[in-house]
Design an enzyme around this catalytic site. Structure first.
Site, mmCIF file in Angstrom:
data_model
loop_
_atom_site.group_PDB
_atom_site.id
_atom_site.type_symbol
_atom_site.label_atom_id
_atom_site.label_comp_id
_atom_site.label_asym_id
_atom_site.label_seq_id
_atom_site.Cartn_x
_atom_site.Cartn_y
_atom_site.Cartn_z
ATOM 1 N N LYS A 1 0.826 -1.223 0.000
ATOM 2 C CA LYS A 1 0.000 0.000 0.000
ATOM 3 C C LYS A 1 0.853 1.264 0.000
ATOM 4 O O LYS A 1 0.404 2.299 -0.490
ATOM 5 C CB LYS A 1 -0.968 -0.011 1.179
ATOM 6 C CG LYS A 1 -0.304 0.168 2.516
ATOM 7 C CD LYS A 1 -1.285 -0.027 3.657
ATOM 8 C CE LYS A 1 -0.610 0.312 4.972
ATOM 9 N NZ LYS A 1 -1.294 -0.256 6.126
ATOM 10 N N ARG B 1 -7.038 0.837 16.922
ATOM 11 C CA ARG B 1 -7.439 1.038 15.541
ATOM 12 C C ARG B 1 -8.507 -0.019 15.276
ATOM 13 O O ARG B 1 -9.490 -0.089 16.008
ATOM 14 C CB ARG B 1 -6.234 0.970 14.589
ATOM 15 C CG ARG B 1 -6.516 1.684 13.271
ATOM 16 C CD ARG B 1 -5.329 1.682 12.309
ATOM 17 N NE ARG B 1 -5.101 0.384 11.681
ATOM 18 C CZ ARG B 1 -4.207 0.197 10.705
ATOM 19 N NH1 ARG B 1 -3.465 1.196 10.271
ATOM 20 N NH2 ARG B 1 -4.045 -0.996 10.174
HETATM 21 C C1 LIG Z 1 -0.264 -1.057 6.606
HETATM 22 C C2 LIG Z 1 -0.533 -2.313 7.315
HETATM 23 C C3 LIG Z 1 0.531 -3.202 7.562
HETATM 24 C C4 LIG Z 1 1.971 -2.914 7.194
HETATM 25 O O1 LIG Z 1 2.540 -2.003 8.112
HETATM 26 P P1 LIG Z 1 4.103 -1.613 8.050
HETATM 27 O O2 LIG Z 1 4.296 -0.796 9.269
HETATM 28 O O3 LIG Z 1 4.305 -0.860 6.796
HETATM 29 O O4 LIG Z 1 4.876 -2.874 8.082
HETATM 30 C C5 LIG Z 1 0.217 -4.391 8.198
HETATM 31 N N1 LIG Z 1 -1.044 -4.676 8.567
HETATM 32 C C6 LIG Z 1 -2.076 -3.850 8.342
HETATM 33 C C7 LIG Z 1 -3.450 -4.261 8.781
HETATM 34 C C8 LIG Z 1 -1.853 -2.639 7.712
HETATM 35 O O5 LIG Z 1 -2.886 -1.827 7.501
#
Ligand SMILES: *Cc1c(COP(=O)(O)O)cnc(C)c1O
Length: 362
Positions: free
Chosen positions: A36, A131
């Site tokens: 993402k 969250r």
């Molecule tokens: C964005 C996201 C991740 C990845 O997080 P990083 O800190 O970039 O490793 C993992 N799990 C979820 C649910 C996310 O939204």
């Protein structure tokens, strides 16, 4: 005449991925590569796959479609809780989704059933970061209801820490996740194949050998892209922090006073910046601004340069000791924070260039 351009070094991303997946494999953990931060770039996704991630994860359906349209065939996981209005698209486009709402799960179940499919889901539990996720006290009644939905199959539990509340993964909160898995298994009389412990902030716990052994999956983005864990944003061993560089052009290069002249009100963004008089400054304006990137997340690669500020269209640099070397037309390179990378990838004003070995299609 070229736009500012973002260079992604695919070889470095692959090496970062290999460093992370090798460590995780030593602890029995599979890694989903999270795309993402690069808007589901198929080039970056393939570099992650070459580096050993076994599946890909993204938060946006648009990015999922981008990956599939480019022919990326690795399993895809939807990381953001699906919107109720898009359940049909979810069951036909991704191999697994993370969930926390029964109404959405009922929607996914119906959509899957209409297509003669079963959609695998991981339930997110909230371990205190506030969250997404089911509150632990509510988990068992939740899974009891889920068990009555035929089109979805519960394949694991997961948790996400650090992103909102800044909560650090610890043996205690990860142990809590494992106990919730065991309670769920007992109540349903089955074994859950996946326990998805977290994101890049979980890596220090893994490296310390303190991750409970039932945690067998992580979803990692920033550590693969930018070579950092995300608790203290320290460089991660075996990774490089320079897989991405943003290049912009110097369009004005002058010495000016450091303090503005004349009566002052708000700037273009409603702020009143403090600009104390430090004497004359050797400055450069480059063709990047708030419309292109998250300017707070830009770090000049040349340590002699300092960002003074930015407006929509200009980034203003103090070129200091480099004054004799920097001229109009020169390029200046920047490292990026996760937010700046995301904005640059997303901006039509920034050209994307991929260097390093293009991999075989997967
Ligand atoms: C964005 C996201 C991740 C990845 O997080 P990083 O800190 O970039 O490793 C993992 N799990 C979820 C649910 C996310 O939204």
């Amino acid at each position: 005449m070229s736009r500012p351009f973002l260079v992604a070094d695919l070889g470095r991303i692959e090496r970062n991925a290999r460093a992370v997946t090798t460590l995780c494999a030593e602890h029995g953990i599979e890694v989903t590569g999270v795309t993402k931060g690069v808007c589901g770039s198929p080039e970056v996704a393939r570099a992650m796959l070459r580096g050993g991630v076994t599946s890909l994860g993204d938060s946006r359906m648009e990015n999922v479609h981008r990956l599939r349209a480019a022919g990326v065939s690795a399993p895809l996981m939807l990381l953001r809780i699906p919107p109720l209005s898009r359940v049909e698209e979810v069951v036909t486009s991704v191999d697994l989704s993370l969930n926390s709402e029964l109404a959405v799960l009922a929607g996914l179940s119906g959509a899957a059933q209409r297509r003669g499919r079963v959609h695998p889901v991981i339930l997110m539990v909230d371990l205190g970061d506030l969250r997404e996720g089911i509150w632990p006290d509510d988990l068992l009644p939740f899974v009891a209801e889920l068990a009555g939905l035929p089109g979805v199959r519960l394949v694991g539990l997961g948790a996400n820490l650090t992103c909102y509340g800044g909560v650090i993964p610890t043996p205690r909160n990860m142990g809590r996740l494992v106990r919730l898995v065991e309670d769920t298994e007992k109540s349903l009389g089955l074994r859950l194949p996946w326990v998805s412990g977290g994101n890049s902030s979980a890596l220090p716990l893994v490296a310390a050998g303190e991750m409970p052994s039932r945690i067998n999956h992580l979803r990692i983005g920033e550590a693969l892209l930018l070579g950092r864990e995300t608790v203290a944003r320290r460089p991660w061993p075996g990774t490089t922090q320079d897989a991405f560089r943003l290049h912009a052009e110097v369009i004005e290069r002058k010495e000016k006073p450091s303090a503005p002249t004349g009566p002052r009100g708000e700037d273009a963004f409603g702020r009143r910046p403090e600009l104390p008089d430090r004497g004359p400054v050797e400055r450069a304006l480059v063709n990047l601004g708030r419309e292109d990137v998250d300017v707070e997340g830009l770090m000049p690669v040349d340590p002699r340069l300092r960002v003074l500020g930015a407006t929509s269209d200009y980034l203003i640099l103090d070129v200091g000791e480099a004054a004799d070397e920097i001229r109009v037309g020169d390029r200046v390179a920047f490292g990026l924070s996760y937010g700046a990378l995301l904005a640059a990838m997303d901006s039509e004003y920034v050209e994307k260039r991929f260097v390093g070995t293009p991999g075989p299609a997967r």
